[in-house]
Motif scaffolding. Structure first.
Motif, mmCIF file in Angstrom:
data_model
loop_
_atom_site.group_PDB
_atom_site.id
_atom_site.type_symbol
_atom_site.label_atom_id
_atom_site.label_comp_id
_atom_site.label_asym_id
_atom_site.label_seq_id
_atom_site.Cartn_x
_atom_site.Cartn_y
_atom_site.Cartn_z
ATOM 1 N N ILE A 32 -25.634 38.986 43.576
ATOM 2 C CA ILE A 32 -24.681 39.679 42.699
ATOM 3 C C ILE A 32 -25.291 39.896 41.319
ATOM 4 C CG2 ILE A 32 -22.450 39.493 41.544
ATOM 5 C CD1 ILE A 32 -21.451 37.931 43.998
ATOM 6 N N ILE A 33 -25.979 38.878 40.793
ATOM 7 C CA ILE A 33 -26.623 39.000 39.475
ATOM 8 C C ILE A 33 -27.660 40.119 39.503
ATOM 9 C CG2 ILE A 33 -28.150 37.849 37.826
ATOM 10 C CD1 ILE A 33 -26.779 35.222 38.598
ATOM 11 N N CYS A 34 -28.459 40.150 40.564
ATOM 12 C CA CYS A 34 -29.495 41.182 40.706
ATOM 13 C C CYS A 34 -28.879 42.588 40.738
ATOM 14 C CB CYS A 34 -30.305 40.925 41.976
ATOM 15 S SG CYS A 34 -31.685 42.046 42.220
ATOM 16 N N SER A 35 -27.793 42.728 41.504
ATOM 17 C CA SER A 35 -27.122 44.024 41.601
ATOM 18 C C SER A 35 -26.498 44.438 40.266
ATOM 19 C CB SER A 35 -26.052 43.960 42.690
ATOM 20 O OG SER A 35 -25.311 45.151 42.746
ATOM 21 N N CYS A 36 -25.896 43.488 39.578
ATOM 22 C CA CYS A 36 -25.253 43.783 38.289
ATOM 23 C C CYS A 36 -26.287 44.189 37.233
ATOM 24 C CB CYS A 36 -24.465 42.578 37.816
ATOM 25 S SG CYS A 36 -22.953 42.265 38.767
ATOM 26 N N ILE A 37 -27.441 43.546 37.242
ATOM 27 C CA ILE A 37 -28.492 43.917 36.285
ATOM 28 C C ILE A 37 -28.953 45.349 36.538
ATOM 29 C CG2 ILE A 37 -30.888 43.465 35.622
ATOM 30 C CD1 ILE A 37 -30.342 40.501 35.990
ATOM 31 N N SER A 38 -29.112 45.694 37.820
ATOM 32 C CA SER A 38 -29.540 47.064 38.151
ATOM 33 C C SER A 38 -28.499 48.100 37.760
ATOM 34 C CB SER A 38 -29.850 47.176 39.645
ATOM 35 O OG SER A 38 -28.673 46.974 40.414
ATOM 36 N N HIS A 39 -27.227 47.693 37.691
ATOM 37 C CA HIS A 39 -26.151 48.592 37.264
ATOM 38 C C HIS A 39 -25.851 48.438 35.772
ATOM 39 C CE1 HIS A 39 -25.453 48.761 41.636
ATOM 40 N NE2 HIS A 39 -24.868 49.933 41.400
ATOM 41 N N TRP A 83 -31.138 39.438 26.511
ATOM 42 C CA TRP A 83 -30.582 39.906 27.787
ATOM 43 C C TRP A 83 -30.904 41.381 28.017
ATOM 44 C CZ3 TRP A 83 -28.727 37.960 32.113
ATOM 45 C CH2 TRP A 83 -28.032 38.800 32.996
ATOM 46 N N PRO A 84 -31.333 41.766 29.244
ATOM 47 C CA PRO A 84 -31.330 40.972 30.490
ATOM 48 C C PRO A 84 -32.672 40.303 30.815
ATOM 49 C CG PRO A 84 -31.638 43.263 31.048
ATOM 50 C CD PRO A 84 -31.540 43.207 29.546
ATOM 51 N N PHE A 93 -41.353 42.572 33.880
ATOM 52 C CA PHE A 93 -40.647 41.575 34.695
ATOM 53 C C PHE A 93 -39.442 42.212 35.389
ATOM 54 C CE2 PHE A 93 -42.966 38.756 31.915
ATOM 55 C CZ PHE A 93 -43.227 37.640 32.703
ATOM 56 N N ILE A 94 -39.142 41.696 36.585
ATOM 57 C CA ILE A 94 -37.921 42.080 37.305
ATOM 58 C C ILE A 94 -37.238 40.808 37.797
ATOM 59 C CG2 ILE A 94 -38.831 44.320 38.048
ATOM 60 C CD1 ILE A 94 -39.259 43.043 40.834
ATOM 61 N N TYR A 95 -35.994 40.952 38.185
ATOM 62 C CA TYR A 95 -35.264 39.820 38.763
ATOM 63 C C TYR A 95 -34.984 40.145 40.220
ATOM 64 C CZ TYR A 95 -31.750 36.227 39.609
ATOM 65 O OH TYR A 95 -31.055 35.163 40.129
ATOM 66 N N ASP A 96 -35.588 39.361 41.126
ATOM 67 C CA ASP A 96 -35.417 39.547 42.570
ATOM 68 C C ASP A 96 -34.674 38.323 43.109
ATOM 69 O OD1 ASP A 96 -35.910 39.359 45.425
ATOM 70 O OD2 ASP A 96 -37.368 40.974 45.168
ATOM 71 N N SER A 97 -33.544 38.527 43.766
ATOM 72 C CA SER A 97 -32.713 37.403 44.214
ATOM 73 C C SER A 97 -33.444 36.508 45.221
ATOM 74 C CB SER A 97 -31.405 37.915 44.819
ATOM 75 O OG SER A 97 -31.666 38.761 45.932
ATOM 76 N N LYS A 98 -34.237 37.092 46.120
ATOM 77 C CA LYS A 98 -34.956 36.297 47.118
ATOM 78 C C LYS A 98 -36.029 35.436 46.463
ATOM 79 C CE LYS A 98 -34.217 39.457 51.002
ATOM 80 N NZ LYS A 98 -34.876 40.303 52.029
#
Length: 391
Positions: free
Chosen positions: A14-21, A66-67, A85-90
């Motif tokens: 959810i965090i990953c999806s919210c950051i992308s949005h 942030w972010p 840098f990116i945030y990947d949930s996996k």
């Protein structure tokens, strides 16, 4: 709002999806019900470099707030001189799992603290105390959880080894060829069977049920330990009887009635559940008062060879084996020494009592006066000598 729970893999997605949005931090916090600071630390701690795998920081000033990632940066597809840098949930989940495992390795204590902990645990186990009891009795000195203490023992960090714990070593396979031969067993147990007990308890569901048993000793012993337990408060009475028989068992209950009074006896001990040992065959002697001649309690017998019908007293017998080891003679013990062990047992913290002792539980429910009468306490002093420290 959660501030201390571990963030789950679903929440990381959810965090990953919210950051992308391009969601704000406070918005994400409301969605997954976590503290904004926890989410902020999670992203910064577990973000992933795009170009250089060994990089953990970037000189880009935008990544200091942030972010903390380049997902929505307008320059991410242009020639940016900084590490991206990116945030990947996996990836974040794998890093979090690795950090959790590493944080639980080794000992999180300095040398002085570890030495003190080691000494406390060793002293406690030498006195046949469980890890739980040691922790409860030294809660101001030990700031580690029960599971952590067991892990220290299992991993060999302490002088105390697994074999030193009372019940940690695996039991031997039970032998089934042993049969107890009760010779004096032909008595009428009509209205005193286990089915009669179940029927009585159905009609009297709030009734106290005491469980009665003998510990069992080696064949050459002339003495035996009688254990009498009230399971709901883990309250146990122990007595040592020389050449036990049905008459001496009746004397045990007559003596108890003399101490606490007939009415208190009837209120405290309405039902007794025991096995078919011939020492318990005098139903009338146990059930009827020698003072008034009236019935003072009900007595019921378990079915033959079904010890799990009275599991609490069987468990207590296992507990008191630390005082009376299996295979060793108990003939050297006296009533005073058995009472000492009884007091020790009643002052042992019990997990199912939320760390309180059976003595505390009994006094809370039934009152200190009744407890004092049972143990012949006068003016909070025992009649026998040198027992003050056992209370």
């Amino acid at each position: 709002m959660k501030t201390w729970k571990h963030i789950s893999e679903d929440n990381r997605k959810i965090i990953c999806s919210c950051i992308s949005h391009n969601k704000k931090l406070i918005e994400i916090s409301k969605i997954i019900n976590y503290d904004p600071r926890a989410i902020s630390k999670e992203v910064k701690r577990n973000r992933k470099p795009v170009d250089y795998a060994d990089q953990t920081e970037s000189k880009c000033p935008k990544l200091n707030r942030w972010p903390y990632v380049c997902t929505n940066c307008k320059k991410r597809y242009k020639d940016c001189p900084f590490v991206k840098f990116i945030y990947d949930s996996k990836v974040a989940q794998r890093k979090a799992d690795a950090n959790l495992i590493n944080s639980r390795k080794g000992i999180d204590l300095d040398a002085e603290e570890f030495k003190k902990l080691d000494a406390i645990i060793k002293k406690g186990t030498d006195e046949n105390k469980s890890i739980y009891q040691i922790k409860i009795e030294n809660k101001d000195s030990i700031n580690k959880s029960i599971s952590t203490l067991y892990r220290y023992v299992n991993n060999g960090y302490l002088k105390t080894k697994r074999i030193d714990l009372p019940y940690a070593v695996k039991y031997k396979k039970r032998k089934h060829n042993k049969k107890y031969e009760y010779t004096d067993n032909k008595i009428g147990r009509s209205n005193h069977t286990y089915l009669d007990y179940l029927s009585y308890m159905h009609k009297n569901p709030n009734c106290n049920v005491w469980q009665l048993d003998f510990l069992g000793t080696i064949k050459s012993d002339s003495k035996n330990i009688l254990s009498f337990i009230l399971p709901n408060v883990h309250f146990t009475l122990l007595d040592i009887i020389n050449n036990p028989n049905s008459k001496k068992v009746v004397e045990f209950f007559d003596d108890l009635e003399d101490k606490i009074g007939t009415e208190s006896f009837k209120d405290l001990i309405p039902v007794i559940l025991t096995d078919r040992d011939p020492c318990f065959n005098d139903i009338e002697g146990i059930c009827f008062s020698k003072i008034t001649g009236e019935e003072r309690c009900k007595l019921f017998f378990c079915d033959p060879y079904v010890s799990n019908q009275k599991p609490h007293v069987e468990n207590i017998n296992k507990q008191i084996r630390k005082f009376f080891p299996k295979g060793k003679s108990i003939d050297s013990h006296t009533k005073e020494s058995v009472k000492k062990h009884n007091i020790t047992l009643l002052n042992t913290p019990i997990k199912s009592l939320d760390g309180n002792t059976p003595k505390d539980a009994f006094i809370t429910v039934y009152g200190k006066d009744l407890y004092n009468k049972i143990f012949d306490i006068v003016n909070d002093e025992r009649k026998w000598v040198h027992l003050d420290h056992w209370q």
